[in-house]
Scaffold this motif. Sequence first.
Motif, mmCIF file in Angstrom:
data_model
loop_
_atom_site.group_PDB
_atom_site.id
_atom_site.type_symbol
_atom_site.label_atom_id
_atom_site.label_comp_id
_atom_site.label_asym_id
_atom_site.label_seq_id
_atom_site.Cartn_x
_atom_site.Cartn_y
_atom_site.Cartn_z
ATOM 1 N N ALA A 156 0.822 -1.214 0.000
ATOM 2 C CA ALA A 156 0.000 0.000 0.000
ATOM 3 C C ALA A 156 0.853 1.260 0.000
ATOM 4 O O ALA A 156 0.423 2.308 -0.500
ATOM 5 C CB ALA A 156 -0.929 -0.005 1.211
ATOM 6 N N SER A 157 2.068 1.174 0.525
ATOM 7 C CA SER A 157 2.923 2.363 0.596
ATOM 8 C C SER A 157 3.531 2.736 -0.753
ATOM 9 O O SER A 157 4.007 3.864 -0.925
ATOM 10 C CB SER A 157 4.044 2.136 1.616
ATOM 11 O OG SER A 157 5.005 1.205 1.129
ATOM 12 N N LYS B 258 -0.568 2.253 -4.436
ATOM 13 C CA LYS B 258 -1.979 2.618 -4.317
ATOM 14 C C LYS B 258 -2.536 2.995 -5.686
ATOM 15 O O LYS B 258 -1.787 3.416 -6.567
ATOM 16 C CB LYS B 258 -2.131 3.794 -3.349
ATOM 17 C CG LYS B 258 -1.859 3.438 -1.900
ATOM 18 C CD LYS B 258 -2.061 4.661 -1.015
ATOM 19 C CE LYS B 258 -1.820 4.321 0.460
ATOM 20 N NZ LYS B 258 -1.976 5.511 1.323
ATOM 21 N N PRO B 259 -3.873 2.870 -5.873
ATOM 22 C CA PRO B 259 -4.837 2.340 -4.905
ATOM 23 C C PRO B 259 -4.927 0.815 -4.968
ATOM 24 O O PRO B 259 -4.824 0.219 -6.038
ATOM 25 C CB PRO B 259 -6.146 2.975 -5.352
ATOM 26 C CG PRO B 259 -5.998 3.107 -6.844
ATOM 27 C CD PRO B 259 -4.543 3.428 -7.072
ATOM 28 N N LEU B 260 -5.109 0.214 -3.804
ATOM 29 C CA LEU B 260 -5.381 -1.215 -3.720
ATOM 30 C C LEU B 260 -6.887 -1.408 -3.564
ATOM 31 O O LEU B 260 -7.577 -0.552 -3.021
ATOM 32 C CB LEU B 260 -4.661 -1.844 -2.527
ATOM 33 C CG LEU B 260 -3.144 -1.652 -2.445
ATOM 34 C CD1 LEU B 260 -2.599 -2.367 -1.214
ATOM 35 C CD2 LEU B 260 -2.454 -2.145 -3.705
ATOM 36 N N ARG B 261 -7.365 -2.543 -4.032
ATOM 37 C CA ARG B 261 -8.794 -2.848 -3.886
ATOM 38 C C ARG B 261 -8.940 -4.265 -3.355
ATOM 39 O O ARG B 261 -8.297 -5.193 -3.850
ATOM 40 C CB ARG B 261 -9.515 -2.700 -5.232
ATOM 41 C CG ARG B 261 -10.993 -3.049 -5.198
ATOM 42 C CD ARG B 261 -11.704 -2.565 -6.468
ATOM 43 N NE ARG B 261 -11.102 -3.086 -7.685
ATOM 44 C CZ ARG B 261 -11.386 -4.280 -8.218
ATOM 45 N NH1 ARG B 261 -12.254 -5.080 -7.606
ATOM 46 N NH2 ARG B 261 -10.807 -4.669 -9.338
ATOM 47 N N SER C 108 -2.581 -0.848 -7.753
ATOM 48 C CA SER C 108 -2.476 0.390 -8.537
ATOM 49 C C SER C 108 -3.677 0.546 -9.469
ATOM 50 O O SER C 108 -3.553 1.007 -10.608
ATOM 51 C CB SER C 108 -1.171 0.405 -9.342
ATOM 52 O OG SER C 108 -0.056 0.409 -8.483
#
Length: 225
Positions: free
Chosen positions: A140-141, A144-147, A158
Amino acid sequence: MSRPPGRATPLLVVAALLVLLGAGNAHAAGYRYWSFWEGDGGKGWTYATQGPSSVRPDDGAVQGFRFSVSEDSRDAAQPRRAPDFGTVCADTPQKDGLKRIALVIDPGTAADAPDGEEAPAPRTACARVAPDASTAEALASVAKPLRYDSSAMLCAISGYPRSGCGEQVAGQPEAAKSDGTAPAPAADGARGASGDGGPSAGVLTGVGAVLVLGVAGVLRARRRR
């Protein structure tokens, strides 16, 4: 006109063999999803036995993600870049109180992509996170974005893909895998039941049983003549 005894039995045997062999060559359905891998000390990739939210890698670890269509973990395609921590984190210096995790993110090929989407290029990133951070937090760092779905399954990295999560897709022959490689071996080094493209052991056993029954039927019919 009466049918000669025993003539129908061989025909039934042939029909049964065709059905069994056809079943052995049927292609199982696969699933489109992000698989999670762990670097094996620079030797290669190992399919992770836990999800990225549960794994808390040590400093210097390499974690990989590959988007592809696969039937199960034995069939899953590995990231196409080597798990090389030194290369991935070469430009990310150490910092007190943080650990570095090398991440390899491989969105797969055009054959893996959902309809209407184009797979991004594979990339690497070096995450610098807290000592107790999980792989999911490291990802996540930098990506992003994660789903995620309601069961915490990782669906997108991403933003890719835009929709869907582990959906079932039509099966493909083993030889037509999207990355052109043979199926990945199981944990014990053995391939899947039909990983070599031939009939499975169950199908061969069924063929043998049908042959035995067919021969027995022919012999009984001949004795009655």
